[in-house]
Design a protein around this motif. Structure first.
Motif, PDB file in Angstrom:
ATOM      1  N   PRO A  43     -44.663 -36.358  45.451  1.00  0.00           N
ATOM      2  CA  PRO A  43     -43.857 -37.448  44.870  1.00  0.00           C
ATOM      3  C   PRO A  43     -43.448 -38.443  45.951  1.00  0.00           C
ATOM      4  CG  PRO A  43     -43.011 -35.274  44.238  1.00  0.00           C
ATOM      5  CD  PRO A  43     -43.999 -35.050  45.342  1.00  0.00           C
ATOM      6  N   ARG A  44     -43.081 -39.626  45.510  1.00  0.00           N
ATOM      7  CA  ARG A  44     -42.593 -40.649  46.437  1.00  0.00           C
ATOM      8  C   ARG A  44     -41.371 -40.160  47.195  1.00  0.00           C
ATOM      9  NH1 ARG A  44     -42.895 -46.876  46.137  1.00  0.00           N
ATOM     10  NH2 ARG A  44     -43.095 -46.275  48.335  1.00  0.00           N
ATOM     11  N   TYR A  45     -41.218 -40.661  48.405  1.00  0.00           N
ATOM     12  CA  TYR A  45     -40.055 -40.426  49.255  1.00  0.00           C
ATOM     13  C   TYR A  45     -39.877 -38.945  49.603  1.00  0.00           C
ATOM     14  CZ  TYR A  45     -39.340 -44.950  47.059  1.00  0.00           C
ATOM     15  OH  TYR A  45     -39.526 -46.221  46.560  1.00  0.00           O
ATOM     16  N   THR A  46     -40.978 -38.203  49.652  1.00  0.00           N
ATOM     17  CA  THR A  46     -40.938 -36.810  50.076  1.00  0.00           C
ATOM     18  C   THR A  46     -41.267 -36.739  51.567  1.00  0.00           C
ATOM     19  OG1 THR A  46     -41.694 -36.036  47.905  1.00  0.00           O
ATOM     20  CG2 THR A  46     -41.898 -34.503  49.744  1.00  0.00           C
ATOM     21  N   PRO A  47     -40.306 -36.409  52.417  1.00  0.00           N
ATOM     22  CA  PRO A  47     -40.621 -36.301  53.845  1.00  0.00           C
ATOM     23  C   PRO A  47     -41.670 -35.214  54.076  1.00  0.00           C
ATOM     24  CG  PRO A  47     -38.245 -36.343  53.478  1.00  0.00           C
ATOM     25  CD  PRO A  47     -38.887 -36.150  52.134  1.00  0.00           C
ATOM     26  N   THR A  48     -42.628 -35.496  54.903  1.00  0.00           N
ATOM     27  CA  THR A  48     -43.689 -34.532  55.187  1.00  0.00           C
ATOM     28  C   THR A  48     -44.328 -34.883  56.513  1.00  0.00           C
ATOM     29  OG1 THR A  48     -45.673 -33.458  54.279  1.00  0.00           O
ATOM     30  CG2 THR A  48     -45.495 -35.840  53.996  1.00  0.00           C
ATOM     31  N   GLN A  49     -45.348 -34.111  56.880  1.00  0.00           N
ATOM     32  CA  GLN A  49     -46.126 -34.386  58.077  1.00  0.00           C
ATOM     33  C   GLN A  49     -47.590 -34.491  57.686  1.00  0.00           C
ATOM     34  OE1 GLN A  49     -45.384 -32.241  61.748  1.00  0.00           O
ATOM     35  NE2 GLN A  49     -43.485 -31.381  60.929  1.00  0.00           N
ATOM     36  N   THR A  50     -48.373 -35.118  58.544  1.00  0.00           N
ATOM     37  CA  THR A  50     -49.813 -35.186  58.327  1.00  0.00           C
ATOM     38  C   THR A  50     -50.522 -35.235  59.668  1.00  0.00           C
ATOM     39  OG1 THR A  50     -51.621 -36.340  57.178  1.00  0.00           O
ATOM     40  CG2 THR A  50     -49.933 -37.705  58.213  1.00  0.00           C
ATOM     41  N   THR A  51     -51.766 -34.778  59.666  1.00  0.00           N
ATOM     42  CA  THR A  51     -52.594 -34.829  60.871  1.00  0.00           C
ATOM     43  C   THR A  51     -53.749 -35.810  60.704  1.00  0.00           C
ATOM     44  OG1 THR A  51     -53.894 -32.952  60.039  1.00  0.00           O
ATOM     45  CG2 THR A  51     -52.048 -32.452  61.525  1.00  0.00           C
ATOM     46  N   LEU A  52     -53.674 -36.699  59.717  1.00  0.00           N
ATOM     47  CA  LEU A  52     -54.775 -37.613  59.451  1.00  0.00           C
ATOM     48  C   LEU A  52     -55.053 -38.569  60.608  1.00  0.00           C
ATOM     49  CD1 LEU A  52     -54.492 -38.606  55.672  1.00  0.00           C
ATOM     50  CD2 LEU A  52     -56.334 -37.378  56.805  1.00  0.00           C
TER      51      LEU A  52
END
Length: 268
Positions: A31-40
């Motif tokens: 969902p929008r505005y969900t803090p997360t991390q990515t390695t892209l």
């Protein structure tokens, strides 16, 4: 029988590509505005909004809308509206020795920006937690939660915070090889204030925001760019009204959203 799969087919079978696609699909489900991390981008970075990130990734990394060429080994780049740092990563990948001055006023987004710059171990990057404006002061700012936070307008009724501002013209004291202004509606005031200093800028990207019910200032911006010696190209983005004579669509209060690419003739 062996059937040739072609270059694209071979790419699809590569583990790295499949891993990236899985990560892209994961972000798309959030969902929008969900803090997360990515390695892209190759390193674990912090995001404040996966929807905003995917949009920025498409434009900045895939389309490379900020790509420019220069013979300068260490170009000076001013990034107005740095958000979580996708543009900073792109500029540093393009020119590892570049010097970058990045502005971002939203405290939550700025924390992610700081983390991401540190995650890559970049040098030559100065981060400033201020909004670009026509003077140094303190103003109300509406934090959208993604990539659309902006200095508060008379038509904004949401919650706001107080942020510090910086005057762009004070930083145009040397040749600027690339100036990016994605400052959510403050661009006309900022450009008017530093119009007589734009001769120090070689390339300028401006995201223009037209807010419904307010005077449009595209003509003023283009006149400033022309008088400063730029030629420009325009790209319609975001807001699209299929039948403008029937009904004008708006997104985040905007009825027109454009990318402006400005370049001096000597650098074409």
């Amino acid at each position: 029988m062996n059937i040739p799969i072609g270059r694209w087919g071979r790419l699809l079978l590569q583990p790295a590509f499949r891993k990236q696609q899985r990560e892209w699909n994961r972000l798309r489900r959030l969902p929008r505005y969900t803090p997360t991390q990515t390695t892209l981008l190759g390193r674990p970075i912090h995001l404040v909004d996966p929807v905003s990130f995917r949009s920025m990734y498409r434009d900045i990394i895939r389309r490379q809308i900020y790509r420019f060429e220069t013979d300068v080994a260490s170009p000076f780049i001013i990034d107005g509206g740095a958000n979580v740092g996708i543009s900073t990563v792109f500029f540093k990948q393009l020119y590892p020795d570049s010097r970058i001055l990045a502005f971002e006023p939203d405290a939550t987004v700025f924390r992610a920006l700081t983390h991401n710059v540190e995650a890559f171990g970049f040098t030559g990057v100065q981060l400033v937690q201020k909004a670009l404006w026509k003077e140094e002061t303190t103003l109300d700012f509406v934090p959208e939660g993604g990539d659309s936070g902006r200095l508060k307008r008379t038509t904004d009724h949401g919650e706001s915070i107080r942020v510090l501002t910086a005057r762009l013209r004070d930083f145009l004291t040397e040749p600027v090889h690339f100036l990016k202004l994605d400052i959510e509606g403050a661009e006309a005031e900022v450009l008017r204030d530093c119009a007589d200093h734009l001769d120090r800028v070689e390339r300028l990207f401006v995201e223009y925001h037209s807010f419904a019910g307010e005077p449009q200032r595209l003509d003023e911006i283009l006149r400033i760019l022309r008088d400063a010696g730029f030629r420009y190209d325009l790209e319609r983005i975001g807001v699209l009204s299929p039948h403008p004579f029937v009904r004008t669509e708006t997104v985040a209060g905007m009825d027109v959203n454009l990318n402006i690419y400005a370049l001096r003739q000597a650098h074409q």
